[in-house]
Design a protein around this motif. Sequence first.
Motif, PDB file in Angstrom:
ATOM      1  N   UNK A 168      -8.600  -0.214  -5.714  1.00 17.13           N
ATOM      2  CA  UNK A 168      -8.043   0.450  -4.506  1.00 17.13           C
ATOM      3  C   UNK A 168      -8.961   0.441  -3.450  1.00 17.13           C
ATOM      4  N   UNK A 169     -10.286   0.155  -3.492  1.00 15.38           N
ATOM      5  CA  UNK A 169     -11.205   0.121  -2.305  1.00 15.38           C
ATOM      6  C   UNK A 169     -10.491  -1.059  -1.397  1.00 15.38           C
ATOM      7  N   UNK A 170     -10.592  -2.291  -2.010  1.00 16.87           N
ATOM      8  CA  UNK A 170     -10.062  -3.500  -1.475  1.00 16.87           C
ATOM      9  C   UNK A 170      -8.683  -3.255  -0.904  1.00 16.87           C
ATOM     10  N   UNK A 171      -7.958  -2.742  -1.983  1.00 17.94           N
ATOM     11  CA  UNK A 171      -6.332  -2.687  -1.251  1.00 17.94           C
ATOM     12  C   UNK A 171      -6.372  -1.942  -0.010  1.00 17.94           C
ATOM     13  N   UNK A 172      -7.098  -0.742  -0.006  1.00 16.23           N
ATOM     14  CA  UNK A 172      -7.104   0.130   0.989  1.00 16.23           C
ATOM     15  C   UNK A 172      -7.662  -0.530   2.304  1.00 16.23           C
ATOM     16  N   UNK A 173      -8.502  -1.428   2.229  1.00 15.92           N
ATOM     17  CA  UNK A 173      -9.130  -2.255   3.229  1.00 15.92           C
ATOM     18  C   UNK A 173      -8.194  -2.985   4.008  1.00 15.92           C
TER      19      UNK A 173
END
Length: 322
Positions: free
Chosen positions: A62-67
């Motif tokens: 989810x960190x990469x997705x949010x970026x």
Amino acid sequence: MGLTDDGSYASDEVKKTSFVRWMRLPLSEVFMEMATVEESLSASENNFGRVGVVFSSGFFGFFAHAGFLAAFREMRIVPAAFAGASSGAIVAAMAAAEMGNDDIRELLFNLNKDDFWDPDPLPRFLKSALRLFRGYTGYLRGDGFTRLLKRLPTSYFEKCRYPLAISAVDVTHRREKIFTSGNLVKAVQASGSVPMLFQAVEIDGGFYVDGGLSSKAPVEALADLCGLDKILIHFVASDNVKKTGNGFMKKRFTPWRMQHIAINTARMEDYERQKRIVAMRGVKVIEINTGAPSVGPNSLDRGPATYRAAKASALRYLEKMF
């Protein structure tokens, strides 16, 4: 429209303020402003077409997705719909509900393991072990996960700004389930409940687990949701399918590793099949892998760096495409 000057979507407070201001305007001026919003949406569709976004499964992705979502918003592309599986379902829900970039960062960047790591008390776990885990569906209760999801701007699909599809596996009826209405928190929690780690989520008498098990990303579900010209997939790769070979034979717990590779291979095959089917329907499918560093429950401190790396990489991809 929901887009602010910095490319993010307007927060609920901004939208409430706008509504109050509209209530004080003459009706003719309200209609003029609404027409301006519609023109902006039409202009975006003319420039980019109707674009849907899918966020793939990926352990703590989810960190990469949010970026990626932050980059997508910065490009000022108005989305038509969102979809997601597992960790991707979390960010898809944030996007569809128009959770602001600042609120997303505040939630993710301050995330601690204790916020969601809530195993049963040891005596209860040992009691389950004595019963050979009969009726036991997972180590973590999921109460902390629920509390985090309740920070979404809404708890229901019907109140989201954009259409949304969330995938999960219905183990009661042995099928994939695509949620598009009803309780959003329950659907996202079901999609993110990794078997054995999290307890299965019960919805209307059925038990549901991780949506990433049936397919890496619900591409076909998004295409079924509404008419689209393009589908962007933010893809977080599974580590054990990145390279081939028999390296697993030299590692501990070889049988478990083989089973895990087999499951990942099957869901990747289904994902590729979905991409082909959707492309045959005339929808352009674009997969973007930002290659951001992976994060796990014991390395959450790396999350902000992963977010920034994914955003920077996504901007480079999107600027070339649009």
